[in-house]
Design a protein around this motif. Structure first.
Motif, short mmCIF file in Angstrom:
data_model
loop_
_atom_site.label_atom_id
_atom_site.label_comp_id
_atom_site.label_asym_id
_atom_site.label_seq_id
_atom_site.Cartn_x
_atom_site.Cartn_y
_atom_site.Cartn_z
N ARG A 163 0.83 -1.21 0.00
CA ARG A 163 0.00 0.00 0.00
C ARG A 163 0.87 1.25 0.00
O ARG A 163 0.59 2.21 -0.72
N ALA A 164 1.93 1.24 0.79
CA ALA A 164 2.83 2.39 0.81
C ALA A 164 3.45 2.62 -0.57
O ALA A 164 3.56 3.76 -1.04
N ILE A 165 3.82 1.53 -1.23
CA ILE A 165 4.44 1.65 -2.56
C ILE A 165 3.44 2.19 -3.58
O ILE A 165 3.73 3.14 -4.32
N PHE A 166 2.25 1.61 -3.62
CA PHE A 166 1.31 1.93 -4.68
C PHE A 166 0.57 3.25 -4.46
O PHE A 166 0.02 3.82 -5.42
N THR A 167 0.51 3.75 -3.22
CA THR A 167 -0.19 5.02 -2.96
C THR A 167 0.77 6.17 -2.70
O THR A 167 0.32 7.28 -2.41
#
Length: 233
Positions: A23-27
């Motif tokens: 989630r941190a990577i994609f957002t």
């Protein structure tokens, strides 16, 4: 005498932990206009810097330094340097792209509560560094890993980060009093955000779309098509 090296247990994260990492990577977003005026407290900032300091570095050289900039005067000087370079940049694009370029907000230097310059000391570790013997630029690549670590940690903390790259390096060197052997790798704006674009801002505003992953993966050698498992998420 060095203590014995004892490997620690390894294995996959739990499903919830994996989801949080992805989630941190994609957002993660390059933030320019969504900064709030809430201050970034010192403990939070130190967590981000500690995450950056735990980035991988070739030969464990750890070539980075972190210049935390809160001074309104220093930020005003940096803003002026950006404005001069940005005015030059407009003319570098085709005429049909210039109106969109000019409409984009490309920095948050004065609106973000904290600015941060991450630098690379090209002398750290001495003349010969393990892993850098045949590629001198591995120190620069290592410093970029520190930038990414900080960026993902900031996303997890609910903070936005914007990377400002439209400068003449000589201006940043002069403003921040950088020694000759130290390279400014990333000038970042950091602050709390309440909202983020669902897709990268430049994509959302029509500057460029994300490339298809399947067009970027080769098998064994350049140009060879990938195996059947590669597809676009």
């Amino acid at each position: 005498m060095q203590p014995p090296v004892t490997p620690a247990p390894a294995g996959p994260f739990s499903p919830d932990e994996q989801a949080a990492v992805y989630r941190a990577i994609f957002t993660r977003r390059d933030v320019r206009s969504q900064f709030t005026d809430r201050p970034v407290d010192d403990p939070t900032l130190m967590r981000l810097l500690n995450a950056a300091h735990h980035a991988p570095s070739v030969g464990f050289m750890q070539p980075w330094n972190f210049i935390v900039i809160r001074s309104a005067d220093v930020r005003a000087q940096v803003q002026a340097a950006f404005a001069r370079a940005n005015a030059e940049a407009v003319a570098m694009f085709p005429a049909d792209r210039r109106p969109l370029y000019s409409a984009l907000k490309l920095e948050g230097i004065t609106t973000a509560p904290v600015n941060l310059c991450i630098t690379c000391d090209r002398t750290r570790g001495g003349e010969v560094v393990l892993g850098r013997t045949h590629n001198r630029d591995m120190d620069l690549y290592s410093t970029v890993c520190a930038v990414q670590n900080l960026w993902l940690a900031a996303r997890a903390e609910g903070l936005g980060v914007g990377w400002v790259s439209i400068f003449h390096e000589a201006d940043i060197r002069s403003i921040l009093n950088l020694p000759e052997h130290v390279v400014p790798v990333a000038y970042l704006c950091i602050g709390h955000v309440d909202t983020l674009y669902e897709s990268p801002e430049l994509q959302a505003k029509g500057w460029r779309d994300r490339l298809a992953l399947s067009d970027l993966v080769f098998q064994d050698r350049w140009g060879n098509p990938p195996g059947p498992t590669v597809h676009n998420p």
